[in-house]
Motif scaffolding. Structure first.
Motif, PDB file in Angstrom:
ATOM      1  N   ALA A 172      23.808 -31.752  19.465  1.00  0.00           N
ATOM      2  CA  ALA A 172      25.079 -31.028  19.597  1.00  0.00           C
ATOM      3  C   ALA A 172      26.244 -31.968  19.331  1.00  0.00           C
ATOM      4  O   ALA A 172      26.120 -33.193  19.506  1.00  0.00           O
ATOM      5  CB  ALA A 172      25.191 -30.430  21.007  1.00  0.00           C
ATOM      6  N   PRO A 173      27.399 -31.418  18.929  1.00  0.00           N
ATOM      7  CA  PRO A 173      28.574 -32.257  18.677  1.00  0.00           C
ATOM      8  C   PRO A 173      29.001 -33.084  19.878  1.00  0.00           C
ATOM      9  O   PRO A 173      29.615 -34.136  19.716  1.00  0.00           O
ATOM     10  CB  PRO A 173      29.654 -31.228  18.301  1.00  0.00           C
ATOM     11  CG  PRO A 173      28.888 -30.070  17.741  1.00  0.00           C
ATOM     12  CD  PRO A 173      27.626 -30.013  18.543  1.00  0.00           C
ATOM     13  N   ALA A 174      28.672 -32.624  21.077  1.00  0.00           N
ATOM     14  CA  ALA A 174      29.058 -33.368  22.279  1.00  0.00           C
ATOM     15  C   ALA A 174      28.424 -34.758  22.311  1.00  0.00           C
ATOM     16  O   ALA A 174      28.934 -35.666  22.974  1.00  0.00           O
ATOM     17  CB  ALA A 174      28.660 -32.583  23.525  1.00  0.00           C
ATOM     18  N   LEU A 185      31.112 -42.087  16.343  1.00  0.00           N
ATOM     19  CA  LEU A 185      31.849 -41.111  15.542  1.00  0.00           C
ATOM     20  C   LEU A 185      33.111 -40.610  16.228  1.00  0.00           C
ATOM     21  O   LEU A 185      34.142 -40.401  15.570  1.00  0.00           O
ATOM     22  CB  LEU A 185      30.931 -39.933  15.195  1.00  0.00           C
ATOM     23  CG  LEU A 185      31.369 -39.046  14.028  1.00  0.00           C
ATOM     24  CD1 LEU A 185      31.673 -39.876  12.796  1.00  0.00           C
ATOM     25  CD2 LEU A 185      30.284 -38.015  13.707  1.00  0.00           C
ATOM     26  N   SER A 186      33.081 -40.424  17.546  1.00  0.00           N
ATOM     27  CA  SER A 186      34.284 -39.955  18.239  1.00  0.00           C
ATOM     28  C   SER A 186      35.395 -40.996  18.155  1.00  0.00           C
ATOM     29  O   SER A 186      36.581 -40.657  18.049  1.00  0.00           O
ATOM     30  CB  SER A 186      33.966 -39.626  19.702  1.00  0.00           C
ATOM     31  OG  SER A 186      33.519 -40.778  20.395  1.00  0.00           O
ATOM     32  N   GLN A 187      35.027 -42.278  18.190  1.00  0.00           N
ATOM     33  CA  GLN A 187      36.032 -43.332  18.047  1.00  0.00           C
ATOM     34  C   GLN A 187      36.608 -43.342  16.630  1.00  0.00           C
ATOM     35  O   GLN A 187      37.814 -43.563  16.439  1.00  0.00           O
ATOM     36  CB  GLN A 187      35.410 -44.689  18.386  1.00  0.00           C
ATOM     37  CG  GLN A 187      36.433 -45.822  18.451  1.00  0.00           C
ATOM     38  CD  GLN A 187      35.807 -47.133  18.898  1.00  0.00           C
ATOM     39  OE1 GLN A 187      34.686 -47.156  19.394  1.00  0.00           O
ATOM     40  NE2 GLN A 187      36.530 -48.228  18.715  1.00  0.00           N
ATOM     41  N   CYS A 188      35.758 -43.083  15.650  1.00  0.00           N
ATOM     42  CA  CYS A 188      36.245 -42.977  14.270  1.00  0.00           C
ATOM     43  C   CYS A 188      37.286 -41.864  14.162  1.00  0.00           C
ATOM     44  O   CYS A 188      38.334 -42.037  13.534  1.00  0.00           O
ATOM     45  CB  CYS A 188      35.086 -42.695  13.315  1.00  0.00           C
ATOM     46  SG  CYS A 188      33.905 -44.042  13.139  1.00  0.00           S
ATOM     47  N   SER A 246      21.450 -29.495  14.432  1.00  0.00           N
ATOM     48  CA  SER A 246      21.188 -30.837  13.910  1.00  0.00           C
ATOM     49  C   SER A 246      22.491 -31.425  13.394  1.00  0.00           C
ATOM     50  O   SER A 246      22.992 -31.033  12.341  1.00  0.00           O
ATOM     51  CB  SER A 246      20.137 -30.773  12.796  1.00  0.00           C
ATOM     52  OG  SER A 246      19.887 -32.050  12.274  1.00  0.00           O
ATOM     53  N   CYS A 247      23.039 -32.375  14.139  1.00  0.00           N
ATOM     54  CA  CYS A 247      24.315 -32.998  13.768  1.00  0.00           C
ATOM     55  C   CYS A 247      24.062 -34.453  13.360  1.00  0.00           C
ATOM     56  O   CYS A 247      23.502 -35.232  14.134  1.00  0.00           O
ATOM     57  CB  CYS A 247      25.289 -32.950  14.939  1.00  0.00           C
ATOM     58  SG  CYS A 247      25.602 -31.292  15.591  1.00  0.00           S
TER      59      CYS A 247
END
Length: 492
Positions: free
Chosen positions: A380-382, A394-397, A416-417
């Motif tokens: 999941a995106p979380a 990725l969240s830091q990017c 599927s992420c």
């Protein structure tokens, strides 16, 4: 040519391109620059104009047809097999069932390829070429699996002559006869259109040999996307092929080069002394501006300003580099227009694609770290921070680009992420601005700075880029490069 004939020719050309592209295998997530046209059309730094993998394969197998009964030859588009045999020997594909080429390889190579378990009672010759039967085929086995199955050999081949040195025989190309081909076609007719991915190596070869078992049909570890019908279809293939002979041609004096990942691609084209000598690979092939003063780099079908630089261990293909532009070491730049003064960092992968977006021709430049794992997925995106772009979560990017986590879209299967289907890359109107915008995003991640994207910037994933690629326009850009290089060389 009248207008009607011109339209018919254009339509026929598009259809040929569509069919040609459909012949290639799956997307190359480990070498994304080969995905748009397919790995069989990868360029190599030799020839005028430069050769593609297709030409290399045809040259390597030029002697096979005369030694082959009617049947089908299957090969991968991301490997090179070089072998030496004596004048009185030949590689023959004339036995019923399957016949596969086998190469002596270190054990660690066997863990990422197919490995043959040979009949120990048959192998007795020390010649360059020997054909024996195979008991079982292992697909990407562990070291323990190879040992337990009896696949490990000791110091018997031409390349492993040191007493006690361990090796395995790994796969490359294989053949099956006409009767086997008809049986497989009949099964396909029975099954109808397939809705799952069937592997031409793992799903066919693992069914062969007297010690083959059905267990592999439930192993989906190497499957890109698992469909509900996969196991059932695998089992039907197993039962169809069970008992079919698997003959193995041992090429004891041979070398197998795999170039299907970014690290392998860079190593073999820039550092591998043996392969460069055997094939005569060049630092600069069919390009404007020789790069012999920078040993260990590779430039193919590109136009470089005399003032630009390419670092050691880097590959530049089908690109333009402007005044004072530079490419760091260990990087891949493919299909890009690098504007004046721009600098590609070390260890970067940058690849520009032409896409159809909202009925217009647009450009997207995708970027990653050379060692990024584009296949690694989260549910999941979380959990996106488990995905690393240039070793950064990725969240830091996203924070460097001032994009909120909840705004990030993943294309395709929502369960599927991964970096392959993360919509991170800006859609731009032209090739040069596309590269510039993406480069700023990459530099922001590496430097820890902020680079907000313009409002209403459309973002696409690699997956979407390939689904909407404009192959005809991409080939036109290559044609322009070819013409530019040819004309300027002639005028000089």
């Amino acid at each position: 040519m009248n207008q009607d004939s011109s339209r018919k020719l254009q339509t026929a050309t598009r259809e040929k391109l569509r069919k040609l592209n459909s012949l290639r295998g799956g997307f190359s997530q480990r070498l994304p620059s080969a995905s748009a046209l397919g790995k069989i059309f990868m360029a190599f730094p030799l020839g005028e104009p430069i050769y593609q993998m297709l030409e290399l394969k045809l040259a390597m197998y030029v002697d096979f047809p005369s030694q082959m009964k009617p049947g089908v030859l299957v090969t991968c588009a991301d490997d090179i097999e070089l072998y030496s045999i004596s004048e009185d020997e030949s590689v023959q594909f004339d036995k019923p069932g399957f016949t596969a080429l086998a190469h002596p390889s270190p054990l660690h190579v066997g863990t990422t390829h197919g490995v043959f378990v040979l009949d120990p009672h048959e192998k007795s010759s020390s010649s360059d070429v020997e054909t024996i039967s195979c008991l079982r085929f292992l697909h990407k086995p562990s070291l323990n699996k190879m040992r337990d199955s009896g696949a490990v050999c000791k110091g018997q081949s031409g390349l492993f002559s040191v007493s006690g040195e361990e090796f395995v025989y790994t796969d490359s190309t294989y053949y099956f006869d006409f009767d086997t081909a008809k049986s497989l076609l009949n099964l396909l007719k029975e099954l109808g259109p397939l809705d799952c991915e069937i592997d031409a190596y793992g799903d066919f070869l693992q069914a062969l040999g007297s010690k083959a078992t059905i267990d592999y049909t439930n192993n989906t570890a190497n499957v890109t996307k698992e469909e509900s019908s996969l196991v059932e279809i695998r089992q039907k293939i197993f039962h169809l092929l069970k008992g079919t002979p698997l003959n193995v041609i041992l090429l004891n004096n041979s070398k197998f080069y795999h170039i299907g990942t970014t690290s392998e691609y860079l190593f073999h084209l820039t550092e591998d002394v043996a392969l460069r000598a055997e094939l005569g690979l060049l630092n600069s092939a069919f390009s404007l501006r020789e790069t012999s003063e920078t040993p260990g780099c590779c430039v193919m079908c590109s136009v470089l300003d005399p003032s630009c630089s390419v670092g050691a261990g880097s590959v530049v293909e089908f690109s333009r580099l402007g005044e004072e532009a530079s490419v760091g070491s260990g990087s891949i730049v493919s299909g890009c227009w690098v504007g004046p003064g721009l600098s590609v960092p070390d260890g970067a992968f940058m690849h520009s694609l032409c896409v159809n977006h909202q009925d217009k021709i647009r450009f997207v430049t995708v970027f990653f770290g050379i060692n990024d794992n584009l296949k690694h997925s989260v549910d999941a995106p979380a959990s996106m921070d488990e995905l690393k772009l240039c070793s950064v979560g990725l969240s830091q990017c996203l924070s460097h680009w001032e994009i909120k986590n909840e705004a990030l879209r993943f294309s395709g299967d929502a369960s599927s992420c991964n970096l392959w289907n993360a919509c991170l890359f800006p859609v731009c109107s032209d090739q040069q601005s596309s590269f510039s915008v993406s480069l700023k995003m990459l530099q922001a991640v590496l430097s820890g700075s902020t680079n907000p994207l313009p409002k209403d910037t459309k973002l696409m994933s690699v997956q979407e880029c390939l689904q909407s690629k404009n192959l005809e326009e991409m080939l036109k850009l290559r044609k322009v490069l070819y013409t530019d290089i040819t004309q300027r060389r002639f005028s000089s």
